[in-house]
Design a protein around this motif. Structure first.
Motif, short mmCIF file in Angstrom:
data_model
loop_
_atom_site.label_atom_id
_atom_site.label_comp_id
_atom_site.label_asym_id
_atom_site.label_seq_id
_atom_site.Cartn_x
_atom_site.Cartn_y
_atom_site.Cartn_z
N LYS A 139 2.52 12.25 -25.92
CA LYS A 139 3.27 12.42 -24.67
C LYS A 139 2.50 13.28 -23.68
CE LYS A 139 7.81 11.99 -26.77
NZ LYS A 139 9.10 12.62 -27.02
N ASP A 140 2.81 13.09 -22.41
CA ASP A 140 2.32 13.94 -21.32
C ASP A 140 0.80 13.97 -21.18
OD1 ASP A 140 4.94 14.60 -20.62
OD2 ASP A 140 4.99 16.22 -22.10
N THR A 141 0.14 12.85 -21.50
CA THR A 141 -1.30 12.77 -21.27
C THR A 141 -1.60 12.27 -19.86
OG1 THR A 141 -1.42 10.53 -22.16
CG2 THR A 141 -1.79 12.34 -23.71
N HIS A 142 -0.62 11.62 -19.23
CA HIS A 142 -0.77 11.07 -17.88
C HIS A 142 0.53 11.28 -17.11
CE1 HIS A 142 -3.98 9.00 -20.02
NE2 HIS A 142 -4.52 8.71 -18.86
N ARG A 143 0.44 11.17 -15.80
CA ARG A 143 1.62 11.20 -14.93
C ARG A 143 1.68 9.89 -14.18
NH1 ARG A 143 3.57 14.88 -17.56
NH2 ARG A 143 3.25 17.05 -17.08
N PRO A 144 2.70 9.07 -14.30
CA PRO A 144 3.83 9.25 -15.22
C PRO A 144 3.39 9.04 -16.66
CG PRO A 144 4.00 7.12 -14.14
CD PRO A 144 2.83 7.84 -13.51
N CYS A 145 4.17 9.59 -17.57
CA CYS A 145 3.86 9.54 -19.00
C CYS A 145 3.78 8.08 -19.47
CB CYS A 145 4.94 10.28 -19.77
SG CYS A 145 4.61 10.37 -21.54
N GLN A 146 2.80 7.78 -20.31
CA GLN A 146 2.62 6.44 -20.84
C GLN A 146 3.01 6.34 -22.32
OE1 GLN A 146 -1.23 4.76 -19.91
NE2 GLN A 146 -1.28 5.86 -17.98
N TYR A 147 3.64 7.39 -22.84
CA TYR A 147 4.02 7.42 -24.25
C TYR A 147 4.81 6.16 -24.63
CZ TYR A 147 6.26 8.91 -28.58
OH TYR A 147 6.70 8.98 -29.88
N GLY A 148 4.41 5.51 -25.71
CA GLY A 148 5.10 4.34 -26.22
C GLY A 148 4.67 3.03 -25.58
#
Length: 66
Positions: free
Chosen positions: A12-21
């Motif tokens: 989580k929170d590696t990019h904005r907006p988050c790309q988690y999942g």
């Protein structure tokens, strides 16, 4: 990992907006020095949800399909 692999973003929170999942397809390794790399750390990827190019650290990705 290699070009063409389908991966899932697992951190989580590696990019904005988050790309988690979200799912990404690996395009190629990022190699700014053009040196021979046995195990690349950073990858150029294409996000399948947004259709946009991003870069990800290998630890942020889990290979789903080779």
């Amino acid at each position: 990992m290699k070009a063409g692999d389908l991966c899932k973003v697992i951190n989580k929170d590696t990019h904005r907006p988050c790309q988690y999942g979200q799912y990404v397809v690996i395009l190629k390794p990022i190699n700014p020095l053009n040196a021979v790399m046995d195990a690349p750390i950073w990858w150029e990827v294409l996000n399948q949800t947004t259709g946009k190019w991003h870069h990800h650290h290998k630890d942020d990705l889990e290979v789903i399909c080779k």
